[in-house]
Write a protein that holds these residues in place. Structure first.
Motif, PDB file in Angstrom:
ATOM      1  N   ALA A  38       0.815  -1.268  -0.010  1.00 58.12           N
ATOM      2  CA  ALA A  38      -0.020   0.005   0.130  1.00 58.12           C
ATOM      3  C   ALA A  38       0.827   1.430   0.222  1.00 58.12           C
ATOM      4  CB  ALA A  38      -0.920   0.044   1.255  1.00 58.12           C
ATOM      5  N   TRP A  39       1.983   1.187   0.877  1.00 54.63           N
ATOM      6  CA  TRP A  39       2.899   2.376   0.768  1.00 54.63           C
ATOM      7  C   TRP A  39       3.616   2.578  -0.558  1.00 54.63           C
ATOM      8  CZ3 TRP A  39       1.359   2.290   5.773  1.00 54.63           C
ATOM      9  CH2 TRP A  39       2.193   3.188   6.492  1.00 54.63           C
ATOM     10  N   ILE A  40       3.758   1.651  -1.341  1.00 54.63           N
ATOM     11  CA  ILE A  40       4.265   1.606  -2.752  1.00 54.63           C
ATOM     12  C   ILE A  40       3.197   2.280  -3.455  1.00 54.63           C
ATOM     13  CG2 ILE A  40       5.028   0.620  -4.796  1.00 54.63           C
ATOM     14  CD1 ILE A  40       6.588  -1.331  -2.645  1.00 54.63           C
ATOM     15  N   ASP A  41       2.046   1.663  -3.552  1.00 54.35           N
ATOM     16  CA  ASP A  41       0.900   1.935  -4.472  1.00 54.35           C
ATOM     17  C   ASP A  41       0.473   3.377  -4.400  1.00 54.35           C
ATOM     18  OD1 ASP A  41       1.077  -0.540  -5.576  1.00 54.35           O
ATOM     19  OD2 ASP A  41      -0.722  -1.330  -4.389  1.00 54.35           O
ATOM     20  N   LEU A  42       0.262   3.912  -3.061  1.00 62.17           N
ATOM     21  CA  LEU A  42      -0.259   5.128  -2.694  1.00 62.17           C
ATOM     22  C   LEU A  42       0.888   6.051  -2.650  1.00 62.17           C
ATOM     23  CD1 LEU A  42      -2.982   4.531  -0.073  1.00 62.17           C
ATOM     24  CD2 LEU A  42      -3.100   4.800  -2.472  1.00 62.17           C
ATOM     25  N   ASP A  43       2.227   5.688  -2.846  1.00 66.13           N
ATOM     26  CA  ASP A  43       3.390   6.735  -3.027  1.00 66.13           C
ATOM     27  C   ASP A  43       3.373   7.568  -1.698  1.00 66.13           C
ATOM     28  OD1 ASP A  43       5.484   7.751  -4.546  1.00 66.13           O
ATOM     29  OD2 ASP A  43       4.528   9.240  -5.466  1.00 66.13           O
ATOM     30  N   VAL A  44       3.554   7.023  -0.671  1.00 64.41           N
ATOM     31  CA  VAL A  44       3.644   7.492   0.567  1.00 64.41           C
ATOM     32  C   VAL A  44       4.547   8.314   0.672  1.00 64.41           C
ATOM     33  CG1 VAL A  44       3.400   7.258   3.263  1.00 64.41           C
ATOM     34  CG2 VAL A  44       1.934   6.084   1.631  1.00 64.41           C
ATOM     35  N   CYS A  89       6.879  12.126  11.026  1.00 61.46           N
ATOM     36  CA  CYS A  89       7.250  12.373   9.507  1.00 61.46           C
ATOM     37  C   CYS A  89       7.572  13.931   9.633  1.00 61.46           C
ATOM     38  CB  CYS A  89       5.890  11.717   8.689  1.00 61.46           C
ATOM     39  SG  CYS A  89       6.626  11.984   6.997  1.00 61.46           S
ATOM     40  N   ARG A  90       8.989  14.031   9.342  1.00 59.29           N
ATOM     41  CA  ARG A  90       9.073  15.484   8.938  1.00 59.29           C
ATOM     42  C   ARG A  90       8.639  16.178   7.940  1.00 59.29           C
ATOM     43  NH1 ARG A  90       9.679  19.736   8.121  1.00 59.29           N
ATOM     44  NH2 ARG A  90      11.512  21.264   8.665  1.00 59.29           N
ATOM     45  N   CYS A  91       8.586  15.170   6.577  1.00 60.84           N
ATOM     46  CA  CYS A  91       8.204  15.456   5.464  1.00 60.84           C
ATOM     47  C   CYS A  91       6.721  15.857   5.332  1.00 60.84           C
ATOM     48  CB  CYS A  91       8.535  14.668   4.229  1.00 60.84           C
ATOM     49  SG  CYS A  91      10.207  14.281   4.282  1.00 60.84           S
ATOM     50  N   GLY A  92       5.887  15.267   6.541  1.00 56.33           N
ATOM     51  CA  GLY A  92       4.623  15.509   6.449  1.00 56.33           C
ATOM     52  C   GLY A  92       3.817  14.690   5.533  1.00 56.33           C
ATOM     53  N   THR A  93       4.072  13.327   5.609  1.00 62.30           N
ATOM     54  CA  THR A  93       3.185  12.339   4.688  1.00 62.30           C
ATOM     55  C   THR A  93       2.192  11.726   5.541  1.00 62.30           C
ATOM     56  OG1 THR A  93       4.639  10.446   5.222  1.00 62.30           O
ATOM     57  CG2 THR A  93       5.228  12.029   3.208  1.00 62.30           C
ATOM     58  N   TYR A  94       1.722  12.084   6.499  1.00 62.51           N
ATOM     59  CA  TYR A  94       0.503  11.636   7.419  1.00 62.51           C
ATOM     60  C   TYR A  94      -0.619  11.291   6.758  1.00 62.51           C
ATOM     61  CZ  TYR A  94       3.737  13.637  11.413  1.00 62.51           C
ATOM     62  OH  TYR A  94       4.510  13.915  12.240  1.00 62.51           O
ATOM     63  N   LEU A  95      -1.106  12.242   5.846  1.00 62.08           N
ATOM     64  CA  LEU A  95      -2.299  12.043   5.460  1.00 62.08           C
ATOM     65  C   LEU A  95      -2.277  10.462   4.431  1.00 62.08           C
ATOM     66  CD1 LEU A  95      -2.959  15.639   4.195  1.00 62.08           C
ATOM     67  CD2 LEU A  95      -4.353  14.022   5.933  1.00 62.08           C
ATOM     68  N   ARG A  96      -1.185  10.518   3.727  1.00 57.39           N
ATOM     69  CA  ARG A  96      -0.985   9.269   2.828  1.00 57.39           C
ATOM     70  C   ARG A  96      -0.611   8.107   3.751  1.00 57.39           C
ATOM     71  NH1 ARG A  96       1.574  10.743  -2.865  1.00 57.39           N
ATOM     72  NH2 ARG A  96       0.373  12.389  -3.429  1.00 57.39           N
ATOM     73  N   ILE A  97      -0.044   8.169   4.865  1.00 59.04           N
ATOM     74  CA  ILE A  97       0.068   6.948   5.874  1.00 59.04           C
ATOM     75  C   ILE A  97      -1.230   6.758   6.351  1.00 59.04           C
ATOM     76  CG2 ILE A  97       1.058   6.618   8.199  1.00 59.04           C
ATOM     77  CD1 ILE A  97       3.320   8.413   7.576  1.00 59.04           C
ATOM     78  N   ARG A  98      -2.105   7.517   6.605  1.00 59.26           N
ATOM     79  CA  ARG A  98      -3.478   7.168   7.077  1.00 59.26           C
ATOM     80  C   ARG A  98      -4.112   6.213   6.113  1.00 59.26           C
ATOM     81  NH1 ARG A  98      -6.376  12.071   8.455  1.00 59.26           N
ATOM     82  NH2 ARG A  98      -5.496  12.387  10.620  1.00 59.26           N
ATOM     83  N   LYS A  99      -4.141   6.855   4.799  1.00 56.80           N
ATOM     84  CA  LYS A  99      -4.798   6.271   3.663  1.00 56.80           C
ATOM     85  C   LYS A  99      -4.227   4.868   3.428  1.00 56.80           C
ATOM     86  CE  LYS A  99      -6.017  10.538   1.051  1.00 56.80           C
ATOM     87  NZ  LYS A  99      -5.220  11.238   0.221  1.00 56.80           N
ATOM     88  N   ALA A 100      -2.910   4.946   3.553  1.00 54.70           N
ATOM     89  CA  ALA A 100      -2.356   3.503   2.968  1.00 54.70           C
ATOM     90  C   ALA A 100      -2.637   2.554   4.273  1.00 54.70           C
ATOM     91  CB  ALA A 100      -0.747   3.757   3.113  1.00 54.70           C
ATOM     92  N   ILE A 101      -2.781   2.865   5.420  1.00 54.44           N
ATOM     93  CA  ILE A 101      -3.117   1.725   6.435  1.00 54.44           C
ATOM     94  C   ILE A 101      -4.543   1.438   6.237  1.00 54.44           C
ATOM     95  CG2 ILE A 101      -3.649   1.497   9.019  1.00 54.44           C
ATOM     96  CD1 ILE A 101      -1.382   3.445   9.563  1.00 54.44           C
ATOM     97  N   HIS A 102      -5.563   2.358   6.065  1.00 60.48           N
ATOM     98  CA  HIS A 102      -6.773   1.821   5.510  1.00 60.48           C
ATOM     99  C   HIS A 102      -6.887   0.947   4.129  1.00 60.48           C
ATOM    100  CE1 HIS A 102      -9.265   4.128   8.294  1.00 60.48           C
ATOM    101  NE2 HIS A 102      -8.626   5.230   7.950  1.00 60.48           N
ATOM    102  N   ALA A 103      -5.973   1.270   3.277  1.00 65.10           N
ATOM    103  CA  ALA A 103      -5.754   0.391   1.989  1.00 65.10           C
ATOM    104  C   ALA A 103      -5.294  -0.995   2.462  1.00 65.10           C
ATOM    105  CB  ALA A 103      -5.106   1.080   0.935  1.00 65.10           C
ATOM    106  N   ALA A 104      -4.387  -0.966   3.410  1.00 60.42           N
ATOM    107  CA  ALA A 104      -3.812  -2.366   3.530  1.00 60.42           C
ATOM    108  C   ALA A 104      -4.667  -3.345   4.399  1.00 60.42           C
ATOM    109  CB  ALA A 104      -2.429  -2.224   4.412  1.00 60.42           C
ATOM    110  N   ALA A 105      -5.362  -2.421   5.320  1.00 61.13           N
ATOM    111  CA  ALA A 105      -6.189  -3.165   6.121  1.00 61.13           C
ATOM    112  C   ALA A 105      -7.485  -3.761   5.302  1.00 61.13           C
ATOM    113  CB  ALA A 105      -7.074  -2.087   7.101  1.00 61.13           C
TER     114      ALA A 105
END
Lengths: 757, 159
Positions: free
Chosen positions: B90-96, B134-150
């Motif tokens: 999911a991290w790869i697919d959503l380009d987190v 996450c110093r770069c601020g990828t939190y929104l994508r992390i959240r999405k990727a967790i949902h996608a992986a779940a």
């Protein structure tokens, strides 16, 4: 004490960087050349057959010099088509801005390569071959755009010619797509890999005349391409500077004086050398350059932890006679006094502000303030170095690898060609890695110890020895006339400078800063307080704080004029005009108004809000990017804020990689919010008072807003996205806080005024 | 001599000082460099690994204390039979990632969450991930990727 040693802010490279990042890159001639196999192997170390193309987009001076000396232009990026793969070399440092993916996409688009066939490799550091390899100023895309397109187009044209010749048909009857040349009339086709050897034997077409695609024909650019290193990142494969390992490597730490410029008077080296795992401990005197080698104690050990734990036992007596003595509290007191005075040195004076203030229907006077901040990139500084027989090899996470090599050569007093730098992926940059002090330290330690060594800074080292984003103070006065229009703007900027009078990086204003070019009656003054600790470029230098001040104050003026804030902002922008036609690095009010209008529309500007909730808008232009942002914020009675959503609208021309483009905007919003909310570095007795993330509270996941990103893809040159989405954020949030609560934050971080998140 | 069980393999490690955090043994002695150093004080989460399936900050957990337990790092997350964990995919697919430095730690925290809670809400994700910066601020994508992986995990019925 030697006065000449009292300042550490005058790093000429950074000053030049800051000045240049506000300007267009020099127009760069490009050349594309087929290169000889021997030269190619020499440069890339890659063997194999196929078509090798080199494209140069280097600095004009360099191009001329190499053309003269070698008879051909020395190239800076490469396409290699050989059995089974298309290799594209990414020339610039990857710091999280995505250029290791986006730059090769530009080549692949014009090449008509199937992205699945492309393998990206990080290019080696070689100024003669590649020209400038820098990650800074959001310039990687605009600098490389034309040359990389032509590289792809030339390669494509040669592949087409080779196929056409094989089939005995005209080039113009052939088409390309997904790494295949097709001749539709005869139904024949051939893959790039099968025709590459033929293509390599052809004469190169003129790169200046090779046809380029129109945007309507793009298949790759503008799509979402996941980062080429993603798989390595999520599986924990070695990528970053900190991951480098060399045979027989030792581990080093380096302790410098917490006040810049302090020298080692004495240290308990004998005691340290006896600690478990410690190989050696010694003093380095350094060369006195902050972007070089400053004095300190090096400890070399058999493991990182042995080195770090030995460092905790260090007892150093510092000679601080020439060290920085900076005090934030003293600077604040001095600035407060100055802000109440009549102003400073006049930088710009247009029209007659005094007459407008006398005739005004309303005037507003406010003072704004912001603290110093740290870059806090998550990978602490490190560098791996191996010195042998008068030559050194380094693996370094740096934004300026070539400059790093020059610094190392200077510190070790060896010729530049005895320094080889390998660029690793950087665990964040944000401008901190434009300076290479850690490279100088690793080099000096490696030379002294005689075995390969990895220098590791702790987080505490990183916060104590940053090149900080400077704090500053602004006393601003504005007038609106009886028609409710902004009629005058007077601005006194109280900044910092070294003892030579040179303003810190990002600490100089000019009338090009909003709204200097837009208001007929405008006066800008600046006073610089003395400052010794090193400062540097922090994501969107200058703009990241000026946006907060000028867009916050503009909002105050709109309120004073009793005008709608969007309407007032659009009125100040005025008729569509370009401050310098054709120069993407200058404000274009037409593009500005377009992003403002779309941000208003997308955010539901004007909608009815529940009590305690409001919208704030801000616009800023920096690094060739026009950005408007609207924040939707709730403010509780205890000044706890919730940022529900931020709408971002940007115009940076056509988008290269939509996925990373949006990611950069989301990141800029979160970085901007994090920094305005709670981040500061204060100084007393020349020492940074904050040490780690415990007292430097970077925003965490529960506090991030929704971010809604839109691009207006105007027909301008595509420009970079690492920086320009950040500057409007703080003002958008503060203006929303005002709309929600009537409270007007004028200090960053706003936690200083009692706000929390 | 320290014996560590990491990703199902036994390692005998010589000369480790008793105070050494697990982080540095994994990185320096075992060359498992997916685990990252960010702060050294348990604040950033870049060094997150599992001890007996529970996420811990390896910068603040002594290697000696880990000796009796099963250590899992990002390199061993997917297990021997699968190339990638659904979160990694999911991290790869959503380009987190942006810089990517924090992401292995983020994934280790997220994977522990999904084991305990296969269908977390945003609030549950925020709570479980609040220890990872996450110093770069990828939190929104992390959240999405967790949902996608779940979702992938529920649909696939494994992991």
């Amino acid at each position: 004490m030697a006065e000449s040693n009292r300042s550490f802010t005058n790093d000429s490279f950074l000053a030049q960087y800051a000045a240049e990042s506000d300007r267009a890159p020099q127009s760069m001639p490009f050349t594309v050349a087929k290169i000889g196999r021997r030269r190619f192997l020499q440069m890339t170390g890659v063997a194999g057959g196929g078509l090798l193309l080199a494209v140069g987009t280097g600095w004009p001076g360099k191009a001329a010099a190499t053309a003269k000396s070698a008879g051909t232009f020395t190239p800076n990026a490469y396409v290699k088509i050989a059995a089974g793969e298309i290799v594209i070399y990414a020339p610039n440092p990857e710091i999280g801005q995505g250029v290791k993916t986006s730059l090769p996409m530009i080549v692949a688009e014009e090449l008509d390569a199937a992205w699945d066939d492309v393998r990206v490799e990080q290019a080696r550091i070689d100024k003669d071959a590649y020209g400038g390899q820098v990650a800074g100023g959001s310039r990687s895309v605009p600098q490389n755009w034309d040359g990389l397109r032509r590289a792809g187009a030339v390669a494509r044209a040669m592949l087409v010619s080779a196929a056409a010749a094989r089939w005995g048909v005209k080039d113009s009857e052939c088409q390309t797509r997904d790494s295949v040349v097709t001749h539709a009339p005869s139904g024949r086709s051939v893959g790039y890999f099968d025709i590459a050897n033929d293509a390599a034997r052809l004469r190169m077409p003129d790169a200046a005349k090779v046809p380029l695609k129109s945007r309507a024909d793009y298949r790759l650019l503008g799509t979402r391409i996941p980062g080429v290193d993603n798989r390595a990142i999520v599986t924990g494969a070695p990528l970053f500077g900190i991951d480098q390992v060399l045979p027989n490597m030792r581990y080093a730490v380096y302790q410098k004086c917490p006040a810049t410029g302090g020298r080692v008077a004495s240290a308990n080296l004998e005691e340290i050398r006896k600690l478990p795992g410690v190989v050696d401990a010694f003093v380095l005197d350094g060369n006195g350059e902050v972007n070089g080698l400053m004095p300190g104690v090096a400890i070399v050990a058999n493991g990182t932890w042995s080195a770090i734990s030995a460092k905790q036992q260090l007892k150093i007596r510092w000679d601080e006679s020439a060290a920085a003595k900076d005090s934030w509290n003293a600077a604040v007191a001095q600035a407060d006094k100055l802000a109440k005075g009549n102003g400073g040195n006049v930088v710009s004076n247009k029209g007659d502000v005094d007459a407008q203030f006398r005739a005004a229907a309303a005037t507003v006077e406010s003072t704004y303030r912001y603290a110093f901040v740290s870059h806090a990139q998550l990978e602490p500084q490190n560098c791996t170095a191996s010195y042998r027989d008068g030559a050194i090899e380094l693996w370094s996470p740096t934004q300026t690898p070539q400059q790093g090599a020059e610094i190392v050569a200077s510190v070790l007093s060896i010729p530049r060609d005895k320094v080889t730098v390998h660029q690793t992926r950087c665990g964040g940059g944000f401008g901190r890695r434009l300076t290479n002090d850690y490279m100088a330290e690793a080099a000096a330690i490696a030379k002294r110890i005689g075995v390969p060594v990895k220098l590791q800074w702790t987080r505490e080292d990183d916060m104590a020895h940053d090149f900080y984003r400077a704090g500053g103070f602004h006393a601003v006065k504005g007038a609106v006339d009886s028609a409710g229009k902004l009629s005058a703007w007077q601005h006194h900027f109280i900044s910092f400078a070294n003892d030579k009078g040179e303003a810190v990086v990002g600490g100089q204003m000019s009338e090009k800063i909003f709204p200097g070019e837009l208001v007929a009656n405008y006066k800008l003054m600046q006073t610089n307080l003395p400052w010794e600790t090193q400062c540097g470029a922090w994501r969107a230098p200058g703009s990241n704080v000026f946006g907060f001040v000028v867009q916050g104050f503009l909002d105050e003026m709109a309120v004073a004029a009793n005008r709608d804030r969007v309407e007032f902002l659009l009125e100040v922008l005025g008729e569509p005009r370009w401050m310098a036609t054709g120069d993407s690095w200058r404000l274009n009010t037409g593009r500005a108004a377009a992003v403002v209008k779309l941000a208003a529309e997308k955010s539901g500007w004007g909608k009815t809000m529940p009590p305690g909730r409001g919208l704030g808008i801000a616009f800023y232009f920096s690094h060739a990017g026009h950005f408007a942002e609207v924040a939707e914020v709730s403010v509780a009675p205890d000044k706890k804020i919730t940022v529900h959503r931020v709408t971002v609208v940007g115009d940076v021309g056509p988008i290269v990689n939509r996925s990373m483009a949006e990611n950069q905007c989301e990141g800029a919003v979160i970085d901007g919010l994090s920094t305005m909310m709670g981040l500061k570095v204060t100084f007393e007795d020349g020492r940074a008072q904050q040490q780690n993330f415990r007292d430097y509270p970077i925003l965490r996941m529960p506090n991030v807003p929704e971010v809604d990103v839109h691009f207006i893809e105007s027909d301008n040159m595509p420009t970079g996205l690492g920086e320009p989405a950040l500057p409007p954020l703080a003002a958008a949030v503060c203006n929303a806080i005002h709309a929600a609560s009537g409270l007007r934050p004028r200090t960053m971080p706003i936690s200083e005024e009692g706000f929390s998140i | 001599m320290l014996t560590l069980n990491v990703n199902g393999n036994e390692h005998l490690i010589d000369g480790v000082e008793p105070s050494t955090p697990l982080l540095w043994v994994l990185r320096d002695n075992l060359n498992l460099v997916g685990v990252k150093y960010g702060c050294g004080v348990g604040q950033c989460g870049a060094c997150t690994v599992w001890i007996d399936g529970q996420p811990v900050r390896s910068c603040s957990f002594s290697a000696v204390a880990a000796a009796e337990h099963a250590v899992t790092t990002i390199e061993g997350l997917a297990g021997p039979d699968k190339p990638l964990h659904p979160l990694q995919q999911a991290w790869i697919d959503l380009d987190v990632p942006q810089c990517g430095y924090c992401q292995a730690g983020q994934i280790m925290s997220a994977a522990a969450l999904l084991k305990a809670n296969p269908d977390p809400t945003d609030a549950e994700i925020d709570q479980a991930m609040a220890g990872n910066l996450c110093r770069c601020g990828t939190y929104l994508r992390i959240r999405k990727a967790i949902h996608a992986a779940a979702k992938a995990q529920r649909d696939g019925g494994n992991v």
